[in-house]
Design a protein around this motif. Sequence first.
Motif, PDB file in Angstrom:
ATOM      1  N   LEU A  67       0.831  -1.120   0.010  1.00 22.33           N
ATOM      2  CA  LEU A  67      -0.058  -0.006   0.068  1.00 22.33           C
ATOM      3  C   LEU A  67       0.924   1.246  -0.056  1.00 22.33           C
ATOM      4  CD1 LEU A  67      -1.301  -1.981   2.472  1.00 22.33           C
ATOM      5  CD2 LEU A  67      -3.462  -0.948   1.609  1.00 22.33           C
ATOM      6  N   LEU A  68       0.461   2.040  -0.804  1.00 23.40           N
ATOM      7  CA  LEU A  68       1.215   3.667  -0.780  1.00 23.40           C
ATOM      8  C   LEU A  68       0.414   4.382  -0.047  1.00 23.40           C
ATOM      9  CD1 LEU A  68       1.998   3.576  -4.572  1.00 23.40           C
ATOM     10  CD2 LEU A  68       3.573   2.824  -2.570  1.00 23.40           C
ATOM     11  N   GLN A  96       9.352   1.504   3.293  1.00 21.75           N
ATOM     12  CA  GLN A  96       9.908   2.892   2.881  1.00 21.75           C
ATOM     13  C   GLN A  96       9.252   4.228   3.188  1.00 21.75           C
ATOM     14  OE1 GLN A  96      11.173   2.773  -1.207  1.00 21.75           O
ATOM     15  NE2 GLN A  96      10.265   0.701  -1.268  1.00 21.75           N
ATOM     16  N   CYS A  97       9.944   5.142   3.840  1.00 20.61           N
ATOM     17  CA  CYS A  97       9.164   6.391   4.003  1.00 20.61           C
ATOM     18  C   CYS A  97       9.846   7.706   3.476  1.00 20.61           C
ATOM     19  CB  CYS A  97       9.235   6.681   5.674  1.00 20.61           C
ATOM     20  SG  CYS A  97       8.405   8.049   6.105  1.00 20.61           S
ATOM     21  N   TYR A  98       9.331   8.540   2.859  1.00 19.93           N
ATOM     22  CA  TYR A  98       9.924   9.733   2.126  1.00 19.93           C
ATOM     23  C   TYR A  98       9.272  11.011   2.713  1.00 19.93           C
ATOM     24  CZ  TYR A  98      11.405   5.945  -0.988  1.00 19.93           C
ATOM     25  OH  TYR A  98      12.298   4.860  -1.662  1.00 19.93           O
ATOM     26  N   GLN A  99       9.900  11.766   3.151  1.00 17.31           N
ATOM     27  CA  GLN A  99       9.351  13.006   3.323  1.00 17.31           C
ATOM     28  C   GLN A  99       9.254  13.779   2.047  1.00 17.31           C
ATOM     29  OE1 GLN A  99      11.071  15.136   6.748  1.00 17.31           O
ATOM     30  NE2 GLN A  99       9.972  16.914   6.541  1.00 17.31           N
ATOM     31  N   ILE A 100       8.191  14.247   1.642  1.00 19.05           N
ATOM     32  CA  ILE A 100       8.294  14.913   0.152  1.00 19.05           C
ATOM     33  C   ILE A 100       7.488  16.302   0.239  1.00 19.05           C
ATOM     34  CG2 ILE A 100       7.572  12.561  -0.507  1.00 19.05           C
ATOM     35  CD1 ILE A 100       4.699  13.067  -0.550  1.00 19.05           C
ATOM     36  N   SER A 101       7.499  16.861  -0.771  1.00 19.36           N
ATOM     37  CA  SER A 101       7.034  18.094  -1.074  1.00 19.36           C
ATOM     38  C   SER A 101       5.618  18.079  -1.624  1.00 19.36           C
ATOM     39  CB  SER A 101       7.895  19.072  -1.951  1.00 19.36           C
ATOM     40  OG  SER A 101       7.941  18.527  -3.296  1.00 19.36           O
ATOM     41  N   GLY A 102       4.770  19.019  -1.742  1.00 16.66           N
ATOM     42  CA  GLY A 102       3.585  19.008  -2.369  1.00 16.66           C
ATOM     43  C   GLY A 102       2.311  19.044  -1.561  1.00 16.66           C
ATOM     44  N   SER A 103       1.203  18.323  -1.758  1.00 17.71           N
ATOM     45  CA  SER A 103      -0.096  18.293  -1.167  1.00 17.71           C
ATOM     46  C   SER A 103       0.197  17.499   0.228  1.00 17.71           C
ATOM     47  CB  SER A 103      -0.992  17.750  -1.823  1.00 17.71           C
ATOM     48  OG  SER A 103      -1.261  18.492  -2.876  1.00 17.71           O
ATOM     49  N   VAL A 110       3.886   0.490   2.504  1.00 11.39           N
ATOM     50  CA  VAL A 110       3.588  -0.501   3.745  1.00 11.39           C
ATOM     51  C   VAL A 110       3.231  -1.664   3.116  1.00 11.39           C
ATOM     52  CG1 VAL A 110       1.598  -0.630   5.499  1.00 11.39           C
ATOM     53  CG2 VAL A 110       2.464   1.595   4.885  1.00 11.39           C
ATOM     54  N   CYS A 111       3.947  -3.002   3.784  1.00 13.30           N
ATOM     55  CA  CYS A 111       3.687  -4.181   3.144  1.00 13.30           C
ATOM     56  C   CYS A 111       3.210  -4.919   4.302  1.00 13.30           C
ATOM     57  CB  CYS A 111       5.064  -4.795   3.001  1.00 13.30           C
ATOM     58  SG  CYS A 111       5.710  -3.856   1.376  1.00 13.30           S
ATOM     59  N   VAL A 112       1.746  -5.639   4.162  1.00 11.32           N
ATOM     60  CA  VAL A 112       1.243  -6.307   5.090  1.00 11.32           C
ATOM     61  C   VAL A 112       0.766  -7.598   4.293  1.00 11.32           C
ATOM     62  CG1 VAL A 112       0.806  -4.380   6.521  1.00 11.32           C
ATOM     63  CG2 VAL A 112      -0.710  -4.953   4.776  1.00 11.32           C
ATOM     64  N   LYS A 113       0.207  -8.564   5.135  1.00 15.33           N
ATOM     65  CA  LYS A 113      -0.259  -9.829   4.884  1.00 15.33           C
ATOM     66  C   LYS A 113      -1.569  -9.616   4.324  1.00 15.33           C
ATOM     67  CE  LYS A 113      -1.813 -11.761   9.208  1.00 15.33           C
ATOM     68  NZ  LYS A 113      -2.038 -12.819   9.815  1.00 15.33           N
ATOM     69  N   ASP A 114      -2.464  -8.774   4.759  1.00 14.63           N
ATOM     70  CA  ASP A 114      -3.768  -8.756   4.184  1.00 14.63           C
ATOM     71  C   ASP A 114      -4.342  -7.316   4.758  1.00 14.63           C
ATOM     72  OD1 ASP A 114      -4.411  -9.092   7.153  1.00 14.63           O
ATOM     73  OD2 ASP A 114      -4.849 -11.051   6.797  1.00 14.63           O
ATOM     74  N   ILE A 115      -5.537  -6.941   4.472  1.00 18.21           N
ATOM     75  CA  ILE A 115      -6.189  -5.661   4.817  1.00 18.21           C
ATOM     76  C   ILE A 115      -6.429  -5.554   6.436  1.00 18.21           C
ATOM     77  CG2 ILE A 115      -8.663  -6.402   4.670  1.00 18.21           C
ATOM     78  CD1 ILE A 115      -7.069  -3.051   3.473  1.00 18.21           C
TER      79      ILE A 115
END
Length: 156
Positions: A67-68, A96-103, A110-115
């Motif tokens: 998931l993103l 992974q985690c990125y501090q980003i510009s924009g909104s 995020v990586c997981v086995k299920d919802i």
Amino acid sequence: MEIDRIDRRILVELQKCNRIPNIELAESVGLSAPACLKRVKRLREGGVIVNDVSIINPELAGNKMTLLVSVEMERDRADIYQIFRQSIMKAPEVSQCYQISGSYDFMLVVCVKDIQAYEGFVERVLHTDLNIRKFHTSVSLRTVKFSTEIDLSAHE
């Protein structure tokens, strides 16, 4: 740290497979084995090579969902960002985690086995941080490209 053409060739090869025997690596870049080993050691000690890892197939390890997650913080303050970064560093679901510009302020992978596992992450990490204004989740349907290699050809 200065890296030359031969260092770049070494790095290209090591990015493909860091378990290549030194003798093979030396041969492929045109060096003697001792000279190659010395360069690799220098690249590690100089922080050019950050780590040697095994990349695991997430599906075979049980994590079938990627998931993103875009996160917007309540305010644009360094202390709030620092607290969030610290909480993310402790969350094993976040690869992974990125501090980003924009909104948005941060982008998480995020990586997981299920919802249900994702819901647990949301409740434990995102919903407990009162400085998060909102977050948006996108589900990856398919991995089109995944690579850890850095393109070094532009530097030659």
